[in-house]
Design an enzyme around this catalytic site. Structure first.
Site, PDB file in Angstrom:
ATOM      1  N   HIS A 194       5.585  18.365  -8.583  1.00  0.00           N
ATOM      2  CA  HIS A 194       5.850  18.709  -7.185  1.00  0.00           C
ATOM      3  C   HIS A 194       5.846  20.214  -6.963  1.00  0.00           C
ATOM      4  O   HIS A 194       5.566  20.689  -5.871  1.00  0.00           O
ATOM      5  CB  HIS A 194       7.148  18.051  -6.723  1.00  0.00           C
ATOM      6  CG  HIS A 194       6.961  16.590  -6.565  1.00  0.00           C
ATOM      7  ND1 HIS A 194       7.233  15.703  -7.574  1.00  0.00           N
ATOM      8  CD2 HIS A 194       6.429  15.866  -5.547  1.00  0.00           C
ATOM      9  CE1 HIS A 194       6.911  14.494  -7.166  1.00  0.00           C
ATOM     10  NE2 HIS A 194       6.422  14.550  -5.950  1.00  0.00           N
ATOM     11  N   ARG A 337       8.129   9.485   5.222  1.00  0.00           N
ATOM     12  CA  ARG A 337       8.372   8.769   3.970  1.00  0.00           C
ATOM     13  C   ARG A 337       9.858   8.854   3.646  1.00  0.00           C
ATOM     14  O   ARG A 337      10.443   9.942   3.690  1.00  0.00           O
ATOM     15  CB  ARG A 337       7.569   9.382   2.817  1.00  0.00           C
ATOM     16  CG  ARG A 337       7.836   8.595   1.534  1.00  0.00           C
ATOM     17  CD  ARG A 337       7.022   9.074   0.397  1.00  0.00           C
ATOM     18  NE  ARG A 337       7.486  10.351  -0.100  1.00  0.00           N
ATOM     19  CZ  ARG A 337       6.899  10.982  -1.117  1.00  0.00           C
ATOM     20  NH1 ARG A 337       5.845  10.457  -1.699  1.00  0.00           N
ATOM     21  NH2 ARG A 337       7.354  12.138  -1.549  1.00  0.00           N
ATOM     22  N   GLU A 438       1.626   3.326  -5.450  1.00  0.00           N
ATOM     23  CA  GLU A 438       1.804   4.358  -6.476  1.00  0.00           C
ATOM     24  C   GLU A 438       1.964   3.747  -7.860  1.00  0.00           C
ATOM     25  O   GLU A 438       1.993   4.455  -8.856  1.00  0.00           O
ATOM     26  CB  GLU A 438       3.062   5.172  -6.184  1.00  0.00           C
ATOM     27  CG  GLU A 438       3.071   5.816  -4.834  1.00  0.00           C
ATOM     28  CD  GLU A 438       4.233   6.769  -4.652  1.00  0.00           C
ATOM     29  OE1 GLU A 438       4.023   7.977  -4.796  1.00  0.00           O
ATOM     30  OE2 GLU A 438       5.351   6.302  -4.361  1.00  0.00           O
ATOM     31  N   ASN A 461      -0.962  10.690  -7.095  1.00  0.00           N
ATOM     32  CA  ASN A 461      -0.243  11.490  -8.101  1.00  0.00           C
ATOM     33  C   ASN A 461       0.550  10.570  -9.017  1.00  0.00           C
ATOM     34  O   ASN A 461       0.522  10.692 -10.235  1.00  0.00           O
ATOM     35  CB  ASN A 461       0.697  12.483  -7.427  1.00  0.00           C
ATOM     36  CG  ASN A 461       0.004  13.261  -6.333  1.00  0.00           C
ATOM     37  OD1 ASN A 461      -1.203  13.445  -6.396  1.00  0.00           O
ATOM     38  ND2 ASN A 461       0.736  13.684  -5.334  1.00  0.00           N
ATOM     39  N   ASP A 462       1.259   9.650  -8.401  1.00  0.00           N
ATOM     40  CA  ASP A 462       2.029   8.712  -9.215  1.00  0.00           C
ATOM     41  C   ASP A 462       1.154   7.581  -9.742  1.00  0.00           C
ATOM     42  O   ASP A 462       1.363   7.113 -10.855  1.00  0.00           O
ATOM     43  CB  ASP A 462       3.205   8.148  -8.406  1.00  0.00           C
ATOM     44  CG  ASP A 462       4.365   9.120  -8.412  1.00  0.00           C
ATOM     45  OD1 ASP A 462       4.691   9.628  -9.500  1.00  0.00           O
ATOM     46  OD2 ASP A 462       4.916   9.407  -7.337  1.00  0.00           O
ATOM     47  N   CYS A 509      -2.725   9.639   0.488  1.00  0.00           N
ATOM     48  CA  CYS A 509      -2.005  10.893   0.721  1.00  0.00           C
ATOM     49  C   CYS A 509      -1.742  11.636  -0.583  1.00  0.00           C
ATOM     50  O   CYS A 509      -1.160  12.714  -0.571  1.00  0.00           O
ATOM     51  CB  CYS A 509      -0.701  10.640   1.465  1.00  0.00           C
ATOM     52  SG  CYS A 509       0.424   9.565   0.567  1.00  0.00           S
TER      53      CYS A 509
END
Ligand code: PEP
Ligand code: MG
Length: 580
Positions: A194, A337, A438, A461-462, A509
């Site tokens: 992050h 979110r 994710e 990302n995840d 996203c």
């Protein structure tokens, strides 16, 4: 002599400036027994260190940047209170007197004792406060050791510098953005941590995983940071300096060209309209969104509301943040979110954070944490429902792995709604509910989950972290991070197809959507909605508007069947060089 060092470039751009070295490492504490007659002197030395620590914090308080996104005030206030608490003022003195230990040792013993007490507290918020104690103790230890105190530096001393640190937490990065830094370089960290994402969204060039860089540089050295290639040049010669100054000019020119796209519609050459939304971390990021002509938010990471402050935000604070985004969007959709705390997103900027679990990324994170801690979750739910009465709001749940979690969320929405009705507080009970894809389990079962949600968003990302079993913050396994791995591409394809079949909106996203190399591939895989950080927004728009979908699907689908990374890369090159 000039020296070139290589790391992982995580945020594009070139910066040239003087270095500012942050010292975060644990302090070695010397432990020794004192003679009886030196005890008074040692106590005086300890008390003097406390006084200096208070002065440092009071000074910092007067330097809080205006329009700060972060609640520095209560952060510093809490530390000042701790410095006046007998647990830190009296107890170490008693230890010095009773055991004749030196001040550093006494402070260390007392700190360990306090941390143990905090760690046993059931309330995760309180138990996390032990980090504050450690931070305050570290400050006093540094003073006792005669170190220059990094955080006692005025924010102005960061201005126009390149910060080099062992590591930076997302919360550190949030703090630093107020200080006008040019770039940062860390010894640890992965490309989709992050911290890296924040650097990209702030438009600050950044390099991570540059092992031991601090042993090659001295304070005030001149550095060039090339975020494109992940290169740092220490003490550059005139040729390099000239080359990079030209690059900076070129970048500026490119930005000006992209700026012209601001009000252009997002549509492919064959006339297919594409949704392009922006990712934000703070309501203040709306300024950057407006600068690039963004009209909707596809990911509002609300956990940043919780960072660098003493108390979690209450319902009204949530609402205020959401309403300001709604107002700035003037009718555009905002996808809020719900809280995604845990793993590398801890709530304060403490260095010596200890993982609360052995595998924090697989632990009580995001929706798991929220469903366990309703005191934390409900104010946010209420605020989202209330905000949804004021504008087009969607609620998105991170890290969903089971239908049960969605059912629980729906139940909570109903409960919270009932209470709001009783209190005659306006809210929207029909708020759109979406889930992030994710976790591979979720991607594979998108068709099943489609019955419970109104929309999906792929968090690559995840998804990449969990599919390829690599920790996204661990630079040592970064070489495995591969958005083009056929397993990742197949999961993306399965999700898009299943959502389309179920007539549910699907977007992406994760950072893959913000990476110019993958835009055409994703279009070819059927993606029609992207949410990207504001810095990448116009570049992504330019690529979409220069792409023709005809034939893209055929080429993109080929990538699903190729195992060799070289071949996939070759195919990607072909896709990206198709005439626009
Ligand atoms: C993701 O995982 O891709 C995502 C968008 O969420 P975050 O990066 O905040 O975990
Ligand atoms: Mg995520």
């Amino acid at each position: 002599m000039s020296l070139t060092l290589h790391g992982i470039g995580v945020s594009k751009g070139v910066a040239i400036g003087k270095v500012f070295i942050l010292k975060h490492d644990q302090i070695e504490v010397n432990e020794h027994t004192l003679s009886k007659h030196s005890l008074d002197e040692e106590i005086a030395r300890f008390e003097n260190a406390l006084t200096i620590a208070r002065t440092q914090l009071q000074r910092l308080r007067t330097q809080i940047p205006k329009n700060s996104k972060v609640d520095f005030e209560s952060f510093l206030e809490a530390h000042l209170l701790m410095l006046d608490d007998s647990m830190l003022t009296r107890a170490p003195i008693e230890l010095i007197q009773q055991h004749r230990c030196n001040a550093e040792w006494a402070l260390k013993i007392q700190c360990e004792h306090i941390v143990e007490v905090f760690a046993q507290m059931e309330d995760p918020y309180l138990s996390a406060r032990r980090n504050d104690v450690e931070q305050v103790v570290a400050r006093v230890q540094r003073i006792l050791r005669g170190y220059t105190e990094m955080s006692s530096e005025s924010p102005e001393s960061f201005m126009d510098t390149i910060v080099v640190a062992d590591d930076l937490s997302p919360a550190d990065t949030v703090l630093m953005q107020h200080y006008g830094i040019l770039a940062f370089v860390t010894e640890y960290g992965g490309a989709t941590s992050h911290t890296a994402i924040l650097a990209r969204s702030l438009g600050i060039p950044a390099i991570v995983n540059l092992s031991r860089i601090r042993s090659y540089i001295r304070p005030d050295d001149l550095l060039i940071v090339d975020g494109f290639r992940g290169i740092v040049i220490v003490a550059p010669d005139d040729t390099s300096l000239h080359y990079y100054q030209q690059r900076q000019k070129e970048e500026k020119r490119q930005r000006a060209i992209l700026g012209k796209l601001k009000s252009a519609p997002v549509v492919t050459l064959d006339g297919t309209p594409i949704t392009l939304h922006a990712n934000i971390e703070f309501p203040e990021d709306m300024e950057a969104v407006k600068r690039v002509g963004g009209e909707g938010i596809g990911l509002y990471r609300t956990e940043f509301l919780y960072m660098n402050r003493e108390q979690p935000p209450n319902e009204e604070e949530h609402l205020e943040a959401y309403l300001s985004v709604i107002k700035a969007l003037k009718g555009g959709t905002v996808t809020i979110r719900t809280l995604d705390l845990g793993a590398d997103k801890q709530i304060d900027s403490k260095r010596q954070e200890r993982p609360l679990a052995t595998n924090p990324a697989l632990g009580l994170r995001a929706i798991r944490l929220c469903l366990k801690d309703l005191k934390l979750f409900k104010p946010q739910l209420r605020a989202i429902l209330r905000a949804a009465a004021e504008g087009p709001v969607r609620m998105m749940i991170p890290m969903v792995s089971s239908i049960q979690e969605l059912l629980q969320v729906r139940k909570l929405i109903a409960e919270v709604g009932e209470d709001l009705t009783q209190r005659a507080i306006p809210f929207n009970p029909q708020v759109s509910l979406g889930a992030m894809i994710e976790i591979p389990a979720m991607a594979i079962c998108t068709d099943l989950f489609a019955t419970q949600v109104d929309f999906f968003s792929i968090g690559t990302n995840d998804l990449i972290q969990y599919t390829l079993a690599l920790d996204r913050v661990d630079g040592s396994v970064n070489y495995l991070y591969d958005p083009l791995h056929p397993a990742v591409l197949r999961l993306i394809k399965i999700s898009i197809d299943a959502a389309n079949k179920a007539n549910k909106a699907i977007s992406m996203c994760g950072e893959m959507a913000s990476d110019s190399r993958y835009v055409r591939l994703l279009l070819g895989l059927g993606l029609r909605s992207f949410s990207v950080h504001p810095e990448a927004f116009l570049e992504i728009k330019q690529i979409i508007n220069n792409s023709d979908l005809t034939g893209l699907a055929r080429l993109a689908n080929k990538t699903l069947k190729i195992y060799s990374p070289n071949e996939i890369n070759k195919l990607l090159e072909i896709i990206n060089s198709l005439p626009g």
